[in-house]
Design an enzyme around this catalytic site. Structure first.
Site, short mmCIF file in Angstrom:
data_model
loop_
_atom_site.label_atom_id
_atom_site.label_comp_id
_atom_site.label_asym_id
_atom_site.label_seq_id
_atom_site.Cartn_x
_atom_site.Cartn_y
_atom_site.Cartn_z
N VAL A 61 0.84 -1.20 0.00
CA VAL A 61 0.00 0.00 0.00
C VAL A 61 0.87 1.24 0.00
O VAL A 61 0.58 2.24 -0.67
CB VAL A 61 -0.94 -0.01 1.22
N ALA A 62 1.98 1.20 0.74
CA ALA A 62 2.88 2.35 0.79
C ALA A 62 3.54 2.60 -0.55
O ALA A 62 3.82 3.75 -0.92
CB ALA A 62 3.95 2.12 1.86
N ASP A 118 -4.56 20.29 -43.24
CA ASP A 118 -5.14 20.62 -44.53
C ASP A 118 -5.10 22.13 -44.70
O ASP A 118 -5.03 22.88 -43.73
CB ASP A 118 -6.59 20.11 -44.57
N GLU A 162 6.96 6.90 2.74
CA GLU A 162 6.25 5.88 3.49
C GLU A 162 6.98 4.54 3.43
O GLU A 162 7.09 3.81 4.42
CB GLU A 162 4.83 5.72 2.93
N ASP A 167 -10.81 18.93 -42.67
CA ASP A 167 -12.27 18.99 -42.70
C ASP A 167 -12.86 18.11 -43.78
O ASP A 167 -14.05 17.80 -43.74
CB ASP A 167 -12.75 20.43 -42.88
N ASN A 190 -2.48 8.07 1.30
CA ASN A 190 -2.36 8.05 -0.16
C ASN A 190 -3.61 8.56 -0.86
O ASN A 190 -3.52 9.23 -1.90
CB ASN A 190 -2.06 6.63 -0.64
#
Length: 820
Positions: free
Chosen positions: A276-277, A323, A625, A556, A650
């Site tokens: 998780v860190a 174009d 962390e 276009d 986090n």
């Protein structure tokens, strides 16, 4: 060079018995060839848009962490991770789905019906029922329903810009040309999706549906490859690196735990905490929000975003292939110059007296009706006080001789006895007894600048002889004024602009020089491509991509659509763009201005800078962390923070400031920098140095806090204090993260009000967590006294102060270096 005009109400050619089909035969051919329809891309389902939000590696990394947490019984962690994944997917889904619905609203049928000869008589049928062998009856204003070969034509001019890029009306003539003739030069045929500007014709249908030139281009669109954007590729690289890091850290922790004889559950809990860190759970949401902010800003700048990743990709562009007609130029003819200049009103008055087109009433909107060249003449005349309606009222026409491809001129005899004539100069000169001095030089000058030259003359009586040449008119499709500035801005930003057009090379070069695409002495090779077909445009885009460039393609016309799909970023015109072109695009310009593209490039670059600095901010927090948790493990200490604490940091105390950071405005110098190299990683040496250095700084403060707290406080109090110090460190550090080189007050304290609000809210929330019994129990926290809260605040100021001081030291070194 063909003179313009044709009689607006010219009679249709009398049909011959052999033209057209019997109804029974038409029905048989319809069964054989199928309906005259293009195979369109079906509207994409909502499920497809939702599924696209789960394609990234980061999403699957988070889902994996969610699954592991659930297996370990960490329900709060699993729910929190799953929630952030779902919210991120919903934001991306809603934006892309809404944009796609907006594009569907722009769709329009090209030719809902057609007039054909069936059973020897003229009949109107649905365009879908036109079959090969049908005889199309065409007149001004009609949209051609299929590809057809002319059987008869009277002063026929067609507009083919959408298909070929040719900006001026094309003079069509009966007479078979070889099949190898370039598309823009096939004067013997008319094509599906083009329109009749003037004249009348009967044409035999040669191809329908997907067998037409339009259908061939539609097939190219469907087979062109849609590449990944640079942002997607770079984030995938970061994700792969994080996966490797998670595995490595987990293996290290498992090895240390086994060596110490840790219990299996405790070992897994430590591994989950470290995973998780290591993972920035808020990153997908941050990236999605950054793109969504860009979408909203671009919408204000007249750019509709269909695919969110294209927002950042445009900021990475190194080449813009565009174009000419309708994109760099206005897409309409305009009088650019009159010779001799001192006779301008008279020249335009004579020209207006020899026109059949009709401008809208003064003050009314709309393009008018009739030949585009005549409309340009009438507009220039109106600007000088001459109205065709006044001429018709004061000097009604007595007779006329309309323009045709053999005569190459038109004349109108009016009630004042004057014959007004306009046409090609080489045709009129032999008919003139009086010619102004210097006309040959004037013609060379006008033609040398790629202007379409029209001669104007007058005489007495109905015969076209002994005329007086009044002057010359130079016409062209002019550059958009804002496009000139946009091209210059793109050049300064290091973005190469490449013009691809179906126009004649001389016209293309003249416009390129006027726009500033080519400077004195520069070769047009690679920069200007004339007479380009849909296949050639596609090949040009692929060529730039093969060289490693990030390519944006604008256009276009239907012939632009395959290249738009193949490019990294396809940009279509919303007003004049063809339906198939809009469907192939990532972005749509609602104002059709090339300048809006360059403004969007600036926005895209700013978004990339925001994503990169926010990624550094998030990863630095994760690094801090990780070092904190790993350091405690190596020292044999208890877990300084629980997995739920890390997840809170986090997602909330890191995630909220990160969301505010992506709302920063683009740096002032962003368009004075060269484009990023396509191979450049999102995080280079400087960024990784910042991540590791800042992470070590955060870890030193928090680990030192935990070591001190373990000696003076209980484990629960030590964790609560460490948790609070970590949050304060990372929240305040967001102020330093706004710029790598500028101090916070130089960036502007109040230029991002969202960040100020988020910091205040997050700090208040963190102080409240241990004080609210329900939250304290959920997070396993205990209340802190005022002394410890002040200590946490003081320690939290250390990282941001060090980072800001480092900027001053680096600046002093640069100045000293510059003096040496």
């Amino acid at each position: 060079m063909s003179a313009a005009t044709g009689a607006a109400a010219a009679p249709a050619p009398a049909p011959e018995p052999r033209w057209g089909l019997e109804s029974r035969e038409a029905e048989a051919r319809l069964r054989q060839h199928g309906p005259n329809l293009l195979t369109r891309e079906q509207p994409r389902s909502a499920w497809l848009f939702l599924g696209r939000q789960f394609r990234g590696g980061m999403v699957w990394l988070l889902l994996g962490a969610c699954g592991v947490a659930a297996l370990l019984g960490e329900g709060a962690d699993a729910v929190a991770i799953a929630t952030i994944v779902v919210l991120n997917a919903l934001v991306g889904f809603l934006q892309e789905y809404r944009a796609d619905r907006a594009v569907l609203a722009l769709r329009a049928l090209t030719a809902p019906s057609a007039r054909v000869l069936r059973d020897g008589v003229s009949a109107v049928v649905p365009a879908s029922q036109v079959v090969p062998g049908d005889a199309l009856v065409l007149e001004a204003g009609d949209v051609v329903a299929a590809d057809a070969r002319l059987l008869s034509a009277h002063a026929l001019l067609t507009l083919e810009a959408a298909l070929t890029g040719e900006s001026t009306p094309v003079d069509k003539q009966v007479g078979a040309l070889p099949d190898s003739t370039p598309l823009a030069e096939r004067r013997d045929r008319v094509f599906m999706g083009t329109s009749v500007a003037a004249g009348t014709a009967v044409a035999e249908v040669m191809a329908t549906g997907m067998d037409t030139e339009l259908g061939r281009i539609a097939h190219l669109v469907r087979t062109a490859q849609e590449p990944q954007t640079p942002l997607q590729e770079r984030l995938e690289g970061v994700t792969r690196m994080l996966l490797v890091l998670c595995v490595a850290v987990g293996a290290l922790v498992a090895g240390l735990g086994l060596a110490r004889g840790q219990a299996g559950v405790e070992l897994l809990l430590s591994a989950v905490a470290l995973a998780v860190a290591a993972v920035p759970e808020g990153l997908p949401t941050v990236v999605t929000l950054a793109l969504a902010v860009g979408v909203q800003r671009m919408a204000k700048g007249h750019v509709l975003v269909r695919r969110m990743q294209a927002v950042e990709a445009l900021g990475s562009a190194t080449v813009i292939c565009t174009d000419k007609t309708g994109t760099l130029t206005r897409g309409i003819m305009e009088v650019r110059e009159v010779w001799p200049p001192e006779a301008t009103p008279r020249v335009l008055e004579v020209a207006a007296a020899c026109c059949d087109a009709e401008l809208p009433a003064v003050g009314a909107q709309g393009p008018g009706a009739g030949d585009p060249t005549e409309l340009a003449l009438l507009a220039a005349a109106r600007a000088r006080g001459v109205e065709r309606s006044d001429v018709e009222r004061e000097r009604p026409r007595v007779s006329e001789q309309p323009f045709d491809s053999d005569r190459r001129r038109m004349s109108v005899l009016r009630s004042d006895g004057v014959l007004y004539v306009k046409g090609a100069l080489e045709v009129l000169l032999p008919l003139c007894r009086q010619v102004p001095e210097g006309v040959t030089e004037a013609l060379a000058s006008l033609a040398g600048r790629a202007l379409r030259v029209l001669a104007v003359a007058e005489g007495q009586g109905p015969d076209e002889r002994e005329l007086t040449l009044v002057g010359l008119v130079g016409l062209a499709d002019p550059p958009r004024p804002e496009a000139v500035e946009a091209v210059r801005a793109a050049r300064e930003a290091g973005v190469r602009t490449v013009m691809i057009t179906g126009d004649h090379p001389t016209t293309a070069l003249a416009i390129a020089r006027e726009l500033g695409l080519l400077r004195e002495g520069e070769s047009p090779e690679g920069i200007v491509h004339a007479r380009a077909t849909a296949e050639e445009k596609l090949r040009i885009v692929r060529g730039w991509k093969a060289r490693g460039e990030v390519v944006a393609m604008t256009g276009d016309g239907v012939n632009d659509a395959p290249a738009l799909r193949e490019a990294h970023i396809g940009i279509a015109m919303g007003r004049t763009g063809a339906e198939v072109t809009r469907e192939a695009s990532d972005l749509i310009l609602t104002d059709d201005h090339f300048a809006s593209i360059v403004a969007a490039v600036r926005e895209g670059r700013g978004i990339y800078e925001n994503i990169r600095k926010t990624l550094v901010y998030l990863l630095a927090g994760n690094a801090g962390e990780l070092v904190l948790m790993l350091g405690a493990s190596l020292l044999g200490l208890p877990l300084p923070l629980l997995p739920l604490h890390l997840l809170w940091v986090n997602l909330v105390t890191d995630g909220l400031p990160a969301l505010a950071l992506v709302m920063d405005p683009a740096p002032p110098d962003v368009m004075r920098r060269p484009p990023r190299r396509p191979e450049e990683s999102m995080l280079g040496r400087r960024e990784w140095t910042a991540v590791l250095g800042t992470g070590l700084l955060d870890a030193a403060v928090t680990l030192g806090t935990f070591l001190w707290a373990l000696q003076h406080l209980s484990l629960e109090e030590a964790r609560t204090l460490t948790f609070t110090v970590l949050v304060v460190c990372q929240v305040l550090r967001a102020f330093a993260a706004r710029s790598a080189g500028m101090l916070h007050w130089e960036v502007g304290t109040f230029t991002n009000g969202a960040l100020l609000g988020v910091v205040a809210f997050t700090l208040a929330l963190q102080v409240a967590l241990p004080e609210v019994p329900l939250l304290a129990a959920f997070f396993s926290l205990v209340p802190l006294d005022a002394t410890h809260l002040l200590l946490a605040l003081g320690l939290g100021f250390i990282p941001v102060s060090v980072l800001e001081l480092r900027k001053l030291v680096a600046r002093s070194r640069e100045r000293a270096h510059a003096r040496v």
